[in-house]
Design an enzyme around this catalytic site. Structure first.
Site, PDB file in Angstrom:
ATOM      1  N   SER A 198      13.549  11.429  19.073  1.00  0.00           N
ATOM      2  CA  SER A 198      13.153  11.188  17.465  1.00  0.00           C
ATOM      3  C   SER A 198      14.396  11.625  16.792  1.00  0.00           C
ATOM      4  O   SER A 198      14.197  11.696  15.334  1.00  0.00           O
ATOM      5  CB  SER A 198      11.696  12.139  17.355  1.00  0.00           C
ATOM      6  OG  SER A 198      12.161  13.402  17.604  1.00  0.00           O
TER       7      SER A 198
ATOM      8  N   ASN B 270       5.763  22.473  19.528  1.00  0.00           N
ATOM      9  CA  ASN B 270       4.669  22.261  18.726  1.00  0.00           C
ATOM     10  C   ASN B 270       4.334  22.888  17.735  1.00  0.00           C
ATOM     11  O   ASN B 270       4.189  22.131  16.429  1.00  0.00           O
ATOM     12  CB  ASN B 270       3.390  22.320  19.743  1.00  0.00           C
ATOM     13  CG  ASN B 270       3.356  21.406  20.900  1.00  0.00           C
ATOM     14  OD1 ASN B 270       4.189  20.611  21.215  1.00  0.00           O
ATOM     15  ND2 ASN B 270       2.323  21.592  21.804  1.00  0.00           N
TER      16      ASN B 270
ATOM     17  N   THR C 217      -6.354  -8.151 -21.742  1.00  0.00           N
ATOM     18  CA  THR C 217      -7.211  -7.845 -20.697  1.00  0.00           C
ATOM     19  C   THR C 217      -7.190  -9.335 -19.967  1.00  0.00           C
ATOM     20  O   THR C 217      -6.909 -10.277 -20.542  1.00  0.00           O
ATOM     21  CB  THR C 217      -8.735  -7.609 -20.903  1.00  0.00           C
ATOM     22  OG1 THR C 217      -9.218  -8.822 -22.042  1.00  0.00           O
ATOM     23  CG2 THR C 217      -8.690  -6.327 -21.734  1.00  0.00           C
ATOM     24  N   HIS C 218      -7.267  -9.270 -18.648  1.00  0.00           N
ATOM     25  CA  HIS C 218      -7.021 -10.579 -17.868  1.00  0.00           C
ATOM     26  C   HIS C 218      -5.753 -11.162 -18.048  1.00  0.00           C
ATOM     27  O   HIS C 218      -5.555 -12.430 -17.775  1.00  0.00           O
ATOM     28  CB  HIS C 218      -8.130 -11.513 -18.233  1.00  0.00           C
ATOM     29  CG  HIS C 218      -9.541 -10.881 -18.135  1.00  0.00           C
ATOM     30  ND1 HIS C 218     -10.186 -10.873 -16.807  1.00  0.00           N
ATOM     31  CD2 HIS C 218     -10.318 -10.428 -18.985  1.00  0.00           C
ATOM     32  CE1 HIS C 218     -11.463 -10.250 -17.053  1.00  0.00           C
ATOM     33  NE2 HIS C 218     -11.516  -9.959 -18.429  1.00  0.00           N
TER      34      HIS C 218
ATOM     35  N   SER D  53      22.825 -13.255 -10.851  1.00  0.00           N
ATOM     36  CA  SER D  53      22.480 -14.544  -9.641  1.00  0.00           C
ATOM     37  C   SER D  53      24.064 -15.040  -9.416  1.00  0.00           C
ATOM     38  O   SER D  53      24.855 -15.179  -9.955  1.00  0.00           O
ATOM     39  CB  SER D  53      21.791 -15.558 -10.295  1.00  0.00           C
ATOM     40  OG  SER D  53      21.944 -16.517  -9.421  1.00  0.00           O
TER      41      SER D  53
ATOM     42  N   LYS E 217      21.697 -15.663 -15.536  1.00  0.00           N
ATOM     43  CA  LYS E 217      20.612 -14.698 -15.095  1.00  0.00           C
ATOM     44  C   LYS E 217      20.594 -13.087 -15.362  1.00  0.00           C
ATOM     45  O   LYS E 217      21.876 -12.814 -15.138  1.00  0.00           O
ATOM     46  CB  LYS E 217      20.351 -15.076 -13.429  1.00  0.00           C
ATOM     47  CG  LYS E 217      19.543 -16.398 -13.291  1.00  0.00           C
ATOM     48  CD  LYS E 217      18.294 -16.485 -13.770  1.00  0.00           C
ATOM     49  CE  LYS E 217      17.156 -15.917 -13.421  1.00  0.00           C
ATOM     50  NZ  LYS E 217      17.144 -15.821 -11.921  1.00  0.00           N
TER      51      LYS E 217
ATOM     52  N   GLU F 219      11.801  -4.756  -9.540  1.00  0.00           N
ATOM     53  CA  GLU F 219      11.122  -5.550  -8.464  1.00  0.00           C
ATOM     54  C   GLU F 219      11.216  -4.663  -7.151  1.00  0.00           C
ATOM     55  O   GLU F 219      10.248  -4.840  -6.548  1.00  0.00           O
ATOM     56  CB  GLU F 219      11.790  -6.823  -8.234  1.00  0.00           C
ATOM     57  CG  GLU F 219      11.675  -7.856  -9.567  1.00  0.00           C
ATOM     58  CD  GLU F 219      12.450  -9.009  -9.491  1.00  0.00           C
ATOM     59  OE1 GLU F 219      13.419  -9.164  -8.473  1.00  0.00           O
ATOM     60  OE2 GLU F 219      12.360  -9.944 -10.320  1.00  0.00           O
TER      61      GLU F 219
ATOM     62  N   TYR G 289      -1.802  19.131  20.900  1.00  0.00           N
ATOM     63  CA  TYR G 289      -0.742  18.206  20.487  1.00  0.00           C
ATOM     64  C   TYR G 289      -0.569  16.929  21.506  1.00  0.00           C
ATOM     65  O   TYR G 289      -1.032  17.186  22.594  1.00  0.00           O
ATOM     66  CB  TYR G 289       0.776  18.924  20.476  1.00  0.00           C
ATOM     67  CG  TYR G 289       1.951  18.131  20.226  1.00  0.00           C
ATOM     68  CD1 TYR G 289       2.270  18.188  18.832  1.00  0.00           C
ATOM     69  CD2 TYR G 289       2.499  17.405  21.247  1.00  0.00           C
ATOM     70  CE1 TYR G 289       3.292  17.387  18.561  1.00  0.00           C
ATOM     71  CE2 TYR G 289       3.693  16.725  20.784  1.00  0.00           C
ATOM     72  CZ  TYR G 289       4.050  16.603  19.602  1.00  0.00           C
ATOM     73  OH  TYR G 289       5.245  15.684  19.408  1.00  0.00           O
TER      74      TYR G 289
ATOM     75  N   GLN H 154       4.709  12.188  17.058  1.00  0.00           N
ATOM     76  CA  GLN H 154       6.138  11.957  16.681  1.00  0.00           C
ATOM     77  C   GLN H 154       6.177  11.014  15.670  1.00  0.00           C
ATOM     78  O   GLN H 154       7.122  10.948  15.053  1.00  0.00           O
ATOM     79  CB  GLN H 154       6.955  11.545  18.114  1.00  0.00           C
ATOM     80  CG  GLN H 154       8.233  11.589  18.089  1.00  0.00           C
ATOM     81  CD  GLN H 154       9.063  11.439  19.055  1.00  0.00           C
ATOM     82  OE1 GLN H 154       9.248  12.275  19.843  1.00  0.00           O
ATOM     83  NE2 GLN H 154       9.698  10.133  19.621  1.00  0.00           N
TER      84      GLN H 154
END
Length: 459
Positions: free
Chosen positions: A23, A110, A155-156, A277, A283, A290, A317, A322
């Site tokens: 790990s 642990n 709304t909507h 872009s 652009k 996003e 455990y 892990q």
């Protein structure tokens, strides 16, 4: 390389198996907390006489040397040593020799890993609270400048009623305030020490768990050793709170993306938070918004991933646990970065006030104003609703809006409508008059902004 747990084994492990079981690629993020926990543990061992004071001092100095190398990026972590605990212990052996082996007296990996994660989340949650506070402050400052900026309320995703832009921003202030409360409340379940629970059953050594907990700044200890090493509720709660936070951010990002489109043009994001872009030179893409919208999916996934890991685990455990760290660490990085970006985007975005307000003048978002107008003149609201609905239908057929209907046409429908109807239908009037508690009226919004500013100053 000899395994630190290898006395029971005769066979040699395969490197690809080691890589699968290791790990260290992600739990090295817990290195500082692992050293912090070890420093408290060795101090407790010396304090209780489990090891001599001189041995405790030697181990402490060795850990401090490792800590300094960590700070200077001088440590190279090894897959052969599996995880952060054995890597740190190996570094300690290199510093002070065989006495390093006494550090692990009275503890297990642990309870050690559980301690590391409690320490880590204490740090992350405090940082999260601070960043949410900063973002809330940005929202209030922006809202204070735009109390009388008019925009369409939706709304909507259809024009519903005109509202104050500040009122819209303050809705997110409310969401973020609840987010901050959730993270703050979760601290009492994070602020618990599992150190000393050992593998699952405690230890025969006369350790002092309260002493080590105090050294680490924990306010309580786990009362049950089985619970102490197997509990991951505190991580689930962090992931759940983070998911709700990201849900709020992604809703806001969706609106920012719409608002800066050519169809809306309500706002413009600065170049810092936009990209271009490779083929279309015109652009200006809202990529940061996003990305936050997209990254919410990974945070939600981390929550469901850990829920799935935990759903059938027997006490105490299991190696499955892990899988608790990678999603936790990834989520921590995601929410902290997202909050910084959100605060920056909102603080620097340009508001196109004129376009916002004009968009409330070429629509039927003032239809409720006409219905309310008729209701105040004595017409039952349900009847007023029907009358206005028919008027809207006629307007759509004629290609006009309610404020363009001649007075004589209004009065042919009902003599209750008088010349003052055109003032009532103005979007600014519509917003200003909505002064019910929590409404979008300018006085209400100003009061809400002032209250929020006082609340932030008091935190």
């Amino acid at each position: 390389m000899k395994k630190l747990w290898g006395g029971r084994f005769e066979g040699k492990s395969e490197s690809w198996i080691d890589e699968f079981g290791a790990s260290i690629s992600f739990d090295q993020a817990l290195a500082a907390q692992d050293i912090q926990g070890s420093l408290a543990h060795v101090k407790m061992l010396g304090h209780t006489g489990i090891i001599s004071e001189s041995e405790a001092e030697t181990i402490k100095n060795g850990l401090l040397a490792v800590q300094k190398k960590l700070a200077n990026n001088e440590l190279t972590f090894s897959v052969e040593n599996e995880d952060i605990h054995l890597n740190i212990e190996t570094f300690l052996h290199q510093e002070i020799g065989a006495v390093a082996g006494k550090l692990h007296t009275g503890r297990s990996r642990n309870d050690q890993v559980a301690t590391d994660m409690h320490l880590y989340l204490k740090m992350i949650v405090q940082q999260t609270i601070e960043k949410i506070h900063t973002f809330r402050h940005v929202l209030v400052e922006k809202a204070d400048k735009h109390i009388e900026t008019i925009m369409p309320g939706y709304t909507h995703l259809q024009h519903a009623q005109p509202i104050s832009f500040a009122h819209h921003l303050m809705a997110y202030y409310g969401m973020l305030t609840r987010d901050q409360e959730r993270f703050t409340e979760s601290m009492k379940r994070i602020d618990i020490s599992p150190l000393g629970c050992a593998a699952l059953a405690g230890t025969t050594f006369p350790i002092d768990r309260e002493y080590s907990a105090e050294e680490l700044g924990f306010s309580a200890i786990y009362e049950n050793s089985l619970d102490g090493v197997s509990d991951r509720d505190f991580i689930l709660e962090f992931l759940s709170n983070s998911s709700i936070l990201m849900m709020h951010l992604t809703r806001f990002c969706e609106e920012l993306i719409l608002w800066c489109s050519h169809e809306f043009q309500f706002i413009e994001l600065t170049d810092t938070f936009s990209t271009g872009s490779s083929i279309m030179p015109q652009k200006k893409n809202p990529d940061m918004a996003e990305l936050i919208r997209g990254k919410s999916g990974r945070v939600f996934g981390n929550l469901f991933g850990l829920l799935t890991v935990l759903k059938g685990l027997p006490l105490a455990y299991n190696k499955d646990l892990q899988e608790d760290k990678e999603g936790m660490i990834d989520t921590a990085h995601t929410i902290l970065t997202s909050l910084d970006i959100m605060a920056g985007m909102i603080d620097t975005m340009k508001i196109n006030e004129e376009i916002m307000e004009k968009s409330t003048e070429k629509d039927f978002s003032n239809a409720t104003e006409l219905a309310d107008y008729l209701a105040t003149k004595g017409m039952p609201f349900r009847q007023a609703h029907e009358v206005v609905g028919k008027l809207v239908l006629e307007c759509t057929k004629k290609g006009i809006y309610l404020q363009e209907v001649p007075l004589e046409d209004y009065q042919s429908v009902t003599p209750l409508i008088e010349q003052d109807i055109y003032t009532a239908l103005a979007s600014r009037t519509a917003v200003e008059r909505r002064n019910s508690l929590g409404g979008t009226g300018f006085k209400q919004v100003k009061a809400a902004v002032n209250k929020a500013a006082a609340q932030l100053a008091a935190e």
